[in-house]
Every structure is written in C-alpha cells, then in structure tokens.
Design a protein around this motif. Sequence first.
Motif, PDB file in Angstrom:
ATOM      1  N   ALA A  37       0.922  -1.202  -0.151  1.00  0.00           N
ATOM      2  CA  ALA A  37      -0.044  -0.104   0.191  1.00  0.00           C
ATOM      3  C   ALA A  37       0.908   1.435   0.002  1.00  0.00           C
ATOM      4  O   ALA A  37       1.923   1.288   0.609  1.00  0.00           O
ATOM      5  CB  ALA A  37      -1.024   0.000   1.177  1.00  0.00           C
ATOM      6  N   ASP A  38       0.576   2.164  -0.928  1.00  0.00           N
ATOM      7  CA  ASP A  38       1.224   3.428  -0.764  1.00  0.00           C
ATOM      8  C   ASP A  38       0.320   4.521  -1.930  1.00  0.00           C
ATOM      9  O   ASP A  38       0.358   4.496  -2.997  1.00  0.00           O
ATOM     10  CB  ASP A  38       2.561   3.375  -1.670  1.00  0.00           C
ATOM     11  CG  ASP A  38       3.274   4.490  -1.515  1.00  0.00           C
ATOM     12  OD1 ASP A  38       3.068   5.349  -0.931  1.00  0.00           O
ATOM     13  OD2 ASP A  38       4.482   4.783  -2.610  1.00  0.00           O
ATOM     14  N   GLY A  39      -0.607   5.199  -0.807  1.00  0.00           N
ATOM     15  CA  GLY A  39      -1.480   6.130  -1.424  1.00  0.00           C
ATOM     16  C   GLY A  39      -2.472   6.629  -0.468  1.00  0.00           C
ATOM     17  O   GLY A  39      -2.080   6.635   0.840  1.00  0.00           O
ATOM     18  N   ASN A  40      -3.413   7.137  -0.647  1.00  0.00           N
ATOM     19  CA  ASN A  40      -4.578   7.718   0.145  1.00  0.00           C
ATOM     20  C   ASN A  40      -5.384   6.968   0.699  1.00  0.00           C
ATOM     21  O   ASN A  40      -5.978   6.099  -0.118  1.00  0.00           O
ATOM     22  CB  ASN A  40      -4.960   8.982  -0.555  1.00  0.00           C
ATOM     23  CG  ASN A  40      -4.378   9.912  -0.711  1.00  0.00           C
ATOM     24  OD1 ASN A  40      -3.279  10.278  -0.170  1.00  0.00           O
ATOM     25  ND2 ASN A  40      -4.339  10.852  -1.845  1.00  0.00           N
ATOM     26  N   VAL A  41      -5.808   7.032   2.017  1.00  0.00           N
ATOM     27  CA  VAL A  41      -6.986   6.252   2.415  1.00  0.00           C
ATOM     28  C   VAL A  41      -8.381   6.819   1.892  1.00  0.00           C
ATOM     29  O   VAL A  41      -8.595   7.853   2.250  1.00  0.00           O
ATOM     30  CB  VAL A  41      -6.843   6.195   4.293  1.00  0.00           C
ATOM     31  CG1 VAL A  41      -7.985   5.407   4.693  1.00  0.00           C
ATOM     32  CG2 VAL A  41      -5.474   5.748   4.591  1.00  0.00           C
ATOM     33  N   ASN A  43      -3.989   3.660  -4.363  1.00  0.00           N
ATOM     34  CA  ASN A  43      -2.449   3.734  -4.593  1.00  0.00           C
ATOM     35  C   ASN A  43      -2.224   4.848  -5.697  1.00  0.00           C
ATOM     36  O   ASN A  43      -3.003   5.054  -6.410  1.00  0.00           O
ATOM     37  CB  ASN A  43      -1.754   2.373  -4.884  1.00  0.00           C
ATOM     38  CG  ASN A  43      -1.748   1.329  -3.842  1.00  0.00           C
ATOM     39  OD1 ASN A  43      -1.606   1.637  -2.511  1.00  0.00           O
ATOM     40  ND2 ASN A  43      -2.108   0.262  -4.180  1.00  0.00           N
ATOM     41  N   TRP A  44      -0.972   5.257  -5.720  1.00  0.00           N
ATOM     42  CA  TRP A  44      -0.554   6.212  -6.750  1.00  0.00           C
ATOM     43  C   TRP A  44      -0.625   5.629  -8.080  1.00  0.00           C
ATOM     44  O   TRP A  44      -0.645   6.436  -9.202  1.00  0.00           O
ATOM     45  CB  TRP A  44       0.754   6.963  -6.303  1.00  0.00           C
ATOM     46  CG  TRP A  44       0.986   7.487  -5.071  1.00  0.00           C
ATOM     47  CD1 TRP A  44       1.670   7.241  -4.113  1.00  0.00           C
ATOM     48  CD2 TRP A  44       0.020   8.634  -4.578  1.00  0.00           C
ATOM     49  NE1 TRP A  44       1.561   7.828  -2.999  1.00  0.00           N
ATOM     50  CE2 TRP A  44       0.562   8.799  -3.323  1.00  0.00           C
ATOM     51  CE3 TRP A  44      -0.883   9.362  -5.096  1.00  0.00           C
ATOM     52  CZ2 TRP A  44      -0.062   9.579  -2.674  1.00  0.00           C
ATOM     53  CZ3 TRP A  44      -1.500  10.345  -4.492  1.00  0.00           C
ATOM     54  CH2 TRP A  44      -1.182  10.509  -3.080  1.00  0.00           C
ATOM     55  N   ASP A  45      -0.595   3.959  -8.265  1.00  0.00           N
ATOM     56  CA  ASP A  45      -0.481   3.640  -9.494  1.00  0.00           C
ATOM     57  C   ASP A  45      -1.835   3.157  -9.879  1.00  0.00           C
ATOM     58  O   ASP A  45      -2.079   2.480 -10.905  1.00  0.00           O
ATOM     59  CB  ASP A  45       0.444   2.395  -9.718  1.00  0.00           C
ATOM     60  CG  ASP A  45       0.022   1.247  -8.777  1.00  0.00           C
ATOM     61  OD1 ASP A  45      -0.980   1.644  -8.025  1.00  0.00           O
ATOM     62  OD2 ASP A  45       0.648   0.229  -8.458  1.00  0.00           O
ATOM     63  N   MET A  46      -3.114   3.875  -9.127  1.00  0.00           N
ATOM     64  CA  MET A  46      -4.441   3.864  -9.416  1.00  0.00           C
ATOM     65  C   MET A  46      -4.738   2.336  -9.092  1.00  0.00           C
ATOM     66  O   MET A  46      -5.854   2.069  -9.460  1.00  0.00           O
ATOM     67  CB  MET A  46      -4.712   4.051 -10.843  1.00  0.00           C
ATOM     68  CG  MET A  46      -4.380   5.457 -11.279  1.00  0.00           C
ATOM     69  SD  MET A  46      -4.646   6.780 -10.416  1.00  0.00           S
ATOM     70  CE  MET A  46      -6.392   6.838 -10.414  1.00  0.00           C
TER      71      MET A  46
END
Length: 420
Positions: A220-224, A236-239
């Motif tokens: 996980a690497d992105g917005n909750v 995640n930033w990769d959608m």
Amino acid sequence: MNNYFTWFYDILINEGFSEKTSSYINVLINSVILTIILLVLDYIFKKVIIRSFRIFTIKTKTTYDDFLVQSNFPKYVAHIIPFILLRKFIPLLLADFELWKSYLIKITDVYLIFLIIWIFRSVIRTTKEYLKQKEYFKDKPLDSYAQVFVIFLWFVGAIFIFSELTGKSITTFLATFGATSAILLLVFRDSILGFVASIQVSINDMVRIGDWITMEKYGADGNVVEITLATVKVSNWDMTITTIPTYALISDSFRNWRGMQESGGRRIKRAFIIKTNSIKFLTEEDLKRFSKIQILSDYITHRQTDIDKYNKELNFDRSIIVNGRNQTNLGLFRKYCDLYLNNHPAINKDMMIMTRHLEPTSKGIPLEIYTFSKDKRWINYEHIIADIFEHLIATVPYFDLELFQEPSSKDIEALNAKLS
C-alpha cells in the motif's frame, strides 16, 4: 368483522357444499381479496409517504431528510401499516385452521422484525452519510461505527426472531448464546478485531480518511479512501486499490505522511558520490579561479583571510601545502551547495538546510543534500529535486571534482583502445 370472513362460507353451505370444502374455498377467496386490498393499501401508503417525504425535503434546509429518502426509509415505513393489518386479520381469516394460523402469524411477525431492522438500518446509514458531509467528521472512520451499530441491530433482531420461531424466552436465547460464545468469537474474530482497531485508530488519531500512508507489507502506498470495520481501503498512486485489515494498523508498522503534509515543507534527502581521488587542497590560482563564481566570491575572500591569519599566527611552513589550514575543492563545493539551496526559491528557508558528508565507502564520499521544499505536491516536489540535482551534478566538474559511476561497456572499450 368475523361475519365478513364467513360470508362466502355461509353461501357455500347454503348451496350444498360440505363444511370442509366450504372452509377451504372460503379461506382461498378471502385470502385473495385480503391480498389485493393489502397490496393496494401498500401501494397507496408507499406513494403518499414517499411523496410527502420528498415535498418535506424540498422545503427543509437540512440534508438529513434527503439521505433518509435515498436510504429507502419512507418505503420501509410504508410497508408497516399493511403488515400490521395482515397480522390483525390472520386470526380471523384462519380461525378454523390453527396450524396454518400459527405458522402464518410467525412468518408475519418475523417479517415485521426484519422490517423494523431495515428501518433502523436506514437511519444508521442516513446518519453516516449525513455526518460525512460535515467537515469535522470527513476524516473519521464512520463506516466502522455504522457497521458496528448494524451488527448490534442484527444481533438484537436475531434474538427476537429466535424467540418468535421457537416460542422460547429471550433469556433462554441469551443462555444458549453464552454457551456458544467461543464459536461466535471465532467466527466474528476479524469483525471484533476490526472494531477494537477502529476505536484505537480513531482515539489515537492514527489514520484519517484522506491520509497518505505507506505499508510495504501489503503493498500500500497512497491515500486512505475508506475505513470500515474489517478493512482499510487505500488508493495507490498507480491507481490500484489495496485492502488492508483494520487491525493490521495497530499490529503492524506503517508510515503516515500526514505530518509532512501539514508541515511547512517536504523533505529532500538525496546524495551523490564524489570520487575520493578528485579531492584536493586549493592553491592561490585555484582560489582566484573559483572567486569568479559570484555566489562564492565573498565567502572565499572572508574564509581565506581567516585561514591566512591563523596560519601566520602559528607560523606554519607554507612551502608544503598540507601544513596549517587550507581550503579544499570539496569543502568549497559543499559551501556552494548550501548557498545555492539558501537562494533557491522553492526551498523553505525556515526549515533545515544542510549539505553533509556521509560515511566514506569503497566508491567514494557520499555528499548528501538535506533540505525541505515549500511545495509538497508530488509532481512539483519531484521537479524541484530534479532541478536542484541537475544543476549540482553539472556544477561538480567546475570544482575539479568527479562523480562516481560504474564503468560502462563504452568506458571499457575506450580503455582497451588506449592500452592497445
């Protein structure tokens, strides 16, 4: 009222039908008539109540009633009156069929319990969606709390359904539940852990809706985007979407970038490696050449004046440059990096600005830039880093320094050509 339900029975008896046949036909006809009447009433009540709600929502300023309509609250309420009438007419309709009457009453009561549960569930969902519109609750795990209330609601409903179907008291069900609690704890383990985790996450303010978190274990690497009773959904930033168990937030390690987003800048921490054999003391000719670099001119003059004064006071033999204090090309380049960052418009001057050596390696001396950009947006942040390091890397040769780079095939070919 009972005379109406026996009217067809009396007619059939007078026509010479047997009592049993007359009873069955009477029940069948009355059932059809009652069903039609109740369906018509249900349709009318549904239209009237839903329309009344919509008119009411238009006239009121609050959006709570709008969410009530969206959650089908008026439709569920409209079903109550017809089913209450059905519950009242069943004993009259099936007066001569005790077994059928008993079963049908139980089915009707169970449906009424379900209907009441759906009504309260609509209220819970409405409250959740309404609070999500409020600024204070936007980042709170409302989905988790709503799910807890819904589970509790179904639990209470299950108690009443059990009592209705079995004819046993609620205390009997609770006693049975106590005996099977271990099995239920095992079945609802994730929900219980998620509920506890949701409370801890909320109380300790560990994660909010909209926080940028990184959890390498789950990729996980992105917005909750959602926090529910059992899972946390991260965009995640990769959608892609990553789903994390809620209890993992308190049992495993994760990184929350909220502190950076709320601070005055986003950290830049990156190093490049200087080849050790390119570092040297600076001669007077070197200092004159480097003094033409405007940003360093005043520093070189002031620094060299202090060094000359120090060396003269201690009477160092300056015929050998290693004696006394001297400036180096790496030290001068390090100062250039500091001055460049202090003059860069994208760097936050109120936060730390530092150029430092890291521990020497077999590849050379890492020179690290440690500072903070004003703009925290990802794209702009990457552009700022690129701008800074492109400039500094291009500047390295002007200080007679070299960057370390693994030799490529072309480098090896060029070396072989020289040696041959």
